[in-house]
Every structure is written in structure tokens, then in C-alpha cells.
Design an enzyme around this catalytic site. Sequence first.
Site, short mmCIF file in Angstrom:
data_model
loop_
_atom_site.label_atom_id
_atom_site.label_comp_id
_atom_site.label_asym_id
_atom_site.label_seq_id
_atom_site.Cartn_x
_atom_site.Cartn_y
_atom_site.Cartn_z
N ARG A 165 1.41 51.36 -45.88
CA ARG A 165 0.22 51.38 -46.75
C ARG A 165 0.68 51.13 -48.18
NH1 ARG A 165 2.36 54.41 -49.73
NH2 ARG A 165 0.42 54.50 -50.87
N GLY A 166 -0.31 51.00 -49.09
CA GLY A 166 0.00 50.61 -50.47
C GLY A 166 -0.18 49.10 -50.56
N ALA A 167 -0.99 48.67 -51.53
CA ALA A 167 -1.43 47.27 -51.53
C ALA A 167 -0.30 46.23 -51.41
CB ALA A 167 -2.30 47.02 -52.76
N GLN A 221 -0.91 61.18 -49.79
CA GLN A 221 0.21 60.28 -50.12
C GLN A 221 1.00 60.80 -51.32
OE1 GLN A 221 -2.98 59.38 -49.57
NE2 GLN A 221 -3.18 57.34 -48.73
N ASP A 272 -5.40 48.76 -56.16
CA ASP A 272 -5.57 48.02 -54.89
C ASP A 272 -6.25 46.68 -55.10
OD1 ASP A 272 -5.19 50.93 -53.95
OD2 ASP A 272 -4.85 49.63 -52.22
N ASN A 299 -8.66 51.89 -57.00
CA ASN A 299 -7.42 52.57 -56.59
C ASN A 299 -7.82 53.79 -55.78
OD1 ASN A 299 -4.49 52.68 -56.63
ND2 ASN A 299 -4.69 54.50 -57.92
N LYS A 300 -6.85 54.50 -55.28
CA LYS A 300 -7.09 55.64 -54.40
C LYS A 300 -8.15 56.58 -54.95
CE LYS A 300 -5.69 56.16 -51.19
NZ LYS A 300 -6.47 55.68 -50.01
O1 MRU Z 1 -4.74 53.97 -48.79
P1 MRU Z 1 -3.42 53.59 -49.38
O2 MRU Z 1 -2.37 54.64 -49.20
O3 MRU Z 1 -2.97 52.22 -48.93
O4 MRU Z 1 -3.73 53.49 -50.93
C1 MRU Z 1 -2.70 53.21 -51.83
C2 MRU Z 1 -3.11 53.24 -53.24
O5 MRU Z 1 -4.24 53.49 -53.58
C3 MRU Z 1 -2.08 52.84 -54.23
O6 MRU Z 1 -2.25 53.51 -55.45
C4 MRU Z 1 -2.23 51.32 -54.48
O7 MRU Z 1 -2.19 50.63 -53.27
C5 MRU Z 1 -1.19 50.81 -55.36
S1 MRU Z 1 0.34 50.72 -54.46
C6 MRU Z 1 1.52 50.06 -55.41
#
Ligand code: MRU
Length: 333
Positions: A55-57, A187, A227, A237-238
Site C-alpha cells: 500500500r502507499g500510492a 499504518q 494519494d 491523503n489518508k
Molecule cells: O491506504 P494506504 O495505506 O495505501 O494509504 C496511504 C497514504 O494515504 C499515504 O499517505 C499516501 O499513499 C502517500 S504514500 C507515499
Amino acid sequence: MKVLTDDGNIDIEAVWFEDGMVHMVDQRLLPHNLEVLEMDDHLQVADAIREMAVRGAPAIGATAAYGMALASLNGANLDEAAMDLKSTRPTAFDLFHAVDWMIEALLKGEDAVRSSRSYASMIVEKCRAIGRYGAPLIKNGSKVMTHCNAGALATVDVGTALAPMREAHDQGKEFFVFVSETRPRMQGMMLTAWELSNEGIDCAIISDGASGHFIRESVDLIIVGADRIAANGDFANKIGTFEKAVLADRFSVPFYVAAPVSTYDPSLSQGDDIIIEQRDGEEVTHIMGNRIAPIGIKALNPSFDVTPAELVDGFITELGVLKPDELHRLGGV
Ligand code: MRU
């Protein structure tokens, strides 16, 4: 990314391609179990993205690029494979950027595995540049806050929001990081706290609800990831990012977003146009598989929120630190 194990330190990436297979750290098991999944089919890769083993964009983007490489090696229909991968998570723009980037490379007749590896290396190089541009924001003694995980796990290596912290630490600066736990999937607590402690960066986990207290009392700087960033600088973002930005504005705490160009989607003029992923309510009602909420209760679980550009002091990108009205310099896909 440095990982401290019982047998000594190891250096590992979040996802890589080796021996004809995609390998990824199963992020659902961290910080207590470091297990690597291996996949030889793009549909397995799509499931891993959907189920958030990765996970993470930017890491989702690199994983999808590797998934496209597998599809090509296996002789799958590339348009269908692209749809299989793109349908996994709707908000992270890197996913769409990476799949389209791979299709373009494959149409030009470039080698599938080499292209996917180049994509992942490119992301890591961009993160290093983000680290160099962002590090001057962190001073000796700074108290920094971050949310979710925008570290090496979220970007193959190095990170976005955590890149300036890694760089500042390497430069010998001493500072402290507030890590908000990031309900419902935690996370922050499970991944960011683990990454920072592996690096020897001083930090503490706080409950999400404690953010306002610490932003008013102690925080000097907030850095988060993104994201998807719309053309006007509104960004997703999250979930929980938006309230931190409002609080930062209220108490005059600088608020920065760290992200590579692969997260910038100039086709969307504003944040209202970003699709917000809605995940299963069970992520809210249950913790580690145990039901906490009363049986039968409804739960709402938007995975991201949108923060308006006016609350952002700057975007830390591989091209430098940009104001929202300078984002057009990123160009986009
Ligand atoms: O749902 P996730 O864990 O994929 O969400 C991740 C986030 O919101 C991060 O802050 C975002 O992807 C930036 S990662 C460099």
C-alpha cells in the site's frame, strides 16, 4: 530501507522483481513478522494491492508496473491486465500513472521486466530528491508530525513524507516525530513507527484524537504524503489528514505535502473530483480481526479525505518545494 532483525541489520525494498516473480513485504504482518510474498501472475498482484499487502500510492504504482511485466511475460491481454490492476484501488493516482507508463513502454517494444524495474528505480530516485529538498525544513530540535505511512514501505524505498526526515537525520540533525496511529488500519503505529525506529529517529505514537492537543502545544512542522493531487493543489491523503491541516492553519503550524509527480493528476481541476475509496466497515468495527463494536452496528469507512490547497504551505517534490499555484510546473502525465 534499513530493517533491524534478530540476526542483524538487513536492507530491503518494499517490492521488487526477481526470478520471474514479484516479491513484496506483506505489510499487513508488520511490525512483528517480516514475510515476503511471491507472485507469478498479475491477478495475484491485483489481489495483493486490493487487500493492502502492499500500500502507499507510489508503491502501489511500482507494484502495478511489475504486475504489467508479469502480464506481458505470461502473454495475457494487456488491456485486460491494465483494467484488472487499475480496478483495485481508485484514489491513488500512481496506480493509473504506472500502468499507462508500462503500456506505453510495452507498445514501444521495450523489455517488460527492465521497464518495470526502471519505473520502480525512478520512483526511489524522486524520493531521494524529495528528501534533499525537504530536509532544510527540519531544524535541530524540530518537532515534526506525520500521518499514515509515507515511508519506504509506501514508495519501494526512502519514502515521501519520511524522506526529509531520513535526510535530516543523516545530516546529524536531532528532532522528534509525532506519529499518529492512523485508524482504522493503523499504518502510522504499525509501519511509520517501525520505519523511524529502524532508522534511529526519535518518535512517539499518538492516538489520532490527540493530534489537536499536540499541534497546539508542541508541533513545529507537519509533513504528510498524498494519494492524488488535483491541478489546483487540493489533495487526497489518508483519512484524518484534513483535520490536521485545519488545526495547523488554526495554530500557524507549517503544513507540507511530500509527493512525486506521479501523484499529480492535472486532469482533475479540483479535489471534489477525486474519487474517495470506501472500504469495508469491518476495518472500523474490528481490530486485528476482533469485533469491538456492537453486533449489527453500521460503520462508515472512507479511506481518504481531501484537503484544500489553501491549507498547504508547500508541496515537496522532486523538482523542489512548490506553492499550490506552481504545481503546473510538474507537467503531469
Ligand atoms: O491506504 P494506504 O495505506 O495505501 O494509504 C496511504 C497514504 O494515504 C499515504 O499517505 C499516501 O499513499 C502517500 S504514500 C507515499
